[in-house]
Design an enzyme around this catalytic site. Structure first.
Site, mmCIF file in Angstrom:
data_model
loop_
_atom_site.group_PDB
_atom_site.id
_atom_site.type_symbol
_atom_site.label_atom_id
_atom_site.label_comp_id
_atom_site.label_asym_id
_atom_site.label_seq_id
_atom_site.Cartn_x
_atom_site.Cartn_y
_atom_site.Cartn_z
ATOM 1 N N THR A 153 0.863 -1.181 0.000
ATOM 2 C CA THR A 153 0.000 0.000 0.000
ATOM 3 C C THR A 153 0.903 1.236 0.000
ATOM 4 O O THR A 153 1.348 1.675 -1.047
ATOM 5 C CB THR A 153 -0.974 0.000 1.191
ATOM 6 O OG1 THR A 153 -0.240 -0.233 2.405
ATOM 7 C CG2 THR A 153 -2.034 -1.067 1.024
ATOM 8 N N LYS A 179 4.008 -7.155 4.053
ATOM 9 C CA LYS A 179 3.822 -5.753 3.713
ATOM 10 C C LYS A 179 3.490 -5.009 4.989
ATOM 11 O O LYS A 179 2.936 -5.567 5.939
ATOM 12 C CB LYS A 179 2.737 -5.570 2.662
ATOM 13 C CG LYS A 179 1.315 -5.898 3.083
ATOM 14 C CD LYS A 179 0.593 -4.821 3.859
ATOM 15 C CE LYS A 179 0.649 -3.491 3.113
ATOM 16 N NZ LYS A 179 0.104 -2.403 4.017
ATOM 17 N N THR A 190 2.153 -8.904 12.584
ATOM 18 C CA THR A 190 2.484 -7.774 11.740
ATOM 19 C C THR A 190 1.262 -7.302 10.972
ATOM 20 O O THR A 190 0.159 -7.754 11.228
ATOM 21 C CB THR A 190 3.595 -8.192 10.771
ATOM 22 O OG1 THR A 190 3.859 -7.118 9.898
ATOM 23 C CG2 THR A 190 3.182 -9.388 9.945
ATOM 24 N N ASN A 402 -0.592 10.391 5.741
ATOM 25 C CA ASN A 402 -1.794 9.991 6.465
ATOM 26 C C ASN A 402 -2.881 11.054 6.471
ATOM 27 O O ASN A 402 -4.032 10.771 6.819
ATOM 28 C CB ASN A 402 -1.428 9.577 7.883
ATOM 29 C CG ASN A 402 -0.817 8.204 7.925
ATOM 30 O OD1 ASN A 402 -1.520 7.210 7.787
ATOM 31 N ND2 ASN A 402 0.497 8.149 8.033
ATOM 32 N N SER A 407 -7.698 9.492 -0.261
ATOM 33 C CA SER A 407 -7.875 10.109 -1.579
ATOM 34 C C SER A 407 -6.903 9.557 -2.593
ATOM 35 O O SER A 407 -6.048 8.773 -2.286
ATOM 36 C CB SER A 407 -7.716 11.618 -1.475
ATOM 37 O OG SER A 407 -6.459 11.946 -0.932
#
Length: 407
Positions: A153, A179, A190, A402, A407
């Site tokens: 991400t 990730k 995690t 953050n 968006s």
């Protein structure tokens, strides 16, 4: 034990694939699949957050049931958390799509999601993604690498690792991918992590090993103090290495434990250094503590302090911030026993000695702290236990990332 190039496809019998399903992101891959040619024994650890994503509940059911696991489907972009029955239905639809395409029981298919909380997953895109990936599954190292990239991400680098070792005259491999970049302060594991092995081992021993390994690997990460709703770490063992099944602790179990620890520790450090907006890996090592719990508590307090993280970013050897964090950690100790050091590839510098500040070289301190990996070491002089926590510095970019995450 030998480190090799690779990740989840390194063990015998494991394949991976990725695709661009358009779930949230455009112009990049956002789905991955890991598949074993035969059913696997499985183990897992999950978030301690009371708000658990639908995929966490789905995977917990598989792990706790004692059933085998044969595939994992992962999407990035949408977390499938706080999504009610519709979110759980999306898990089932994904698993049943794998059943249709690969002829494996849907209750052996794990699912995982990462991304924005509170959005519903587009089931049609998930199913289409499963159909596409089922046709491109591959043993190749590149397939594993692409899978590790598809689950990212806000990560800036993919995370994968693999090692081999010998058991019963057979070569065994452990590979993994993970990730995680933000919302990381796990109490169970995690963000997302998937470890594969061709070892033959009893399920209960697998779970025991995984639960023990995370205590000094994934449980020692903190990026921002937030424990995710989606934290999932899955371990799959298909037994295709051909070793005698490990059913009790001993030399063979110890070899596996070391390999699993090595893979998980690498992935944990990699995640910490890739924290959102981070410019460096920030580690805290506690030595000679009274107890293991104290050592872990103290180390995590140091790397979890925003003031400490800001000092690391600014290359400011303001050692009082680290001592302050230790002081409110909950661990009891005498500050007059403590020695404090800064260390990196540039060298090592003591700044505090048994209750007294030292007149240290500020320029040398800055040089040490400018490196990509910086460690604070606290010698407690109260016992012989130690622990290391993994974090990152706090930069301007963390807030920027953050502030507009949706968006």
């Amino acid at each position: 034990m030998k480190i090799i190039e690779g990740g989840v496809t390194s063990p015998i019998g494991f394949k991976a694939a990725d695709c661009a399903a358009g779930i949230k992101y455009q112009g990049r891959t956002d789905m991955a699949m890991v598949y074993s040619e035969v059913p696997c024994e499985c183990a897992g650890t999950f978030t301690s957050n009371q708000v658990k994503a639908a995929c966490v509940l789905w995977d917990q059911k598989i792990v706790n049931s004692g059933d085998k696991m044969q595939a994992v489907v992962v999407n990035s972009g949408i977390a499938n958390a706080c999504t009610g029955k519709e979110g759980f239905d999306a898990c089932e639809a994904t698993a049943k799509a794998v059943e249709k395409e690969l002829s494996v029981p849907f209750n052996t298919v794990a699912v995982a999601s990462t991304g924005v909380i509170g959005m519903q997953l587009p089931v049609d895109k998930l199913v289409a993604g499963v159909e596409a990936m089922s046709k491109t599954l591959s043993h190749d190292k590149e397939a594993g690498t692409k899978a590790s990239q598809a689950i990212m991400t806000t990560d800036t680098i993919n995370k994968e690792y693999a090692v081999t070792f010998e058991v019963s005259g057979k070569t065994v491999t452990v590979g993994g991918m993970s990730k995680g970049s933000g919302m990381i302060h796990p109490n169970m594991c995690t963000m997302l992590g998937f470890v594969t092995t061709d070892l033959a081992i009893d399920k209960k021993l697998m779970q025991e090993a995984l639960s023990a390994v995370i205590k000094d690997t994934f449980n020692m990460i903190t990026v921002d103090g937030d424990t995710s709703t989606n934290d999932t770490l899955l371990l799959m063992a298909n037994g295709l290495a051909g070793n005698d099944v490990i059913t009790e602790k001993g030399e063979d179990y110890d070899k596996f434990y070391e390999a699993l620890f090595t893979v998980c520790r690498f992935l944990a450090r990699r995640m910490a250094g890739d924290g959102e907006g981070a410019s460096k890996l920030f580690e805290a090592k506690i030595v000679n503590a009274k107890s293991k719990d104290d050592a872990r508590t103290l180390a995590r307090a140091i790397v979890g302090s925003n003031l400490s993280k800001a000092a690391i970013f600014g290359c400011d050897a303001n050692f009082g911030r680290f001592l302050c964090a230790m002081g409110y950690s909950g661990a009891e100790f005498d500050q007059n026993d403590v020695e404090l050091f800064f260390e990196s590839k540039a060298g090592k510098l003591q700044v505090f000695d048994h209750g007294n500040p030292l007149d240290f070289d500020e320029d040398f301190a800055v040089k040490i702290m400018k490196e990509d990996e910086v460690m604070v070491i606290a010698d407690m002089h109260e016992g012989n236990e130690e622990a290391t926590a993994f974090g990152c510095d706090l930069t301007y970019d963390y807030v920027k990332i953050n502030a507009d995450y949706r968006s």
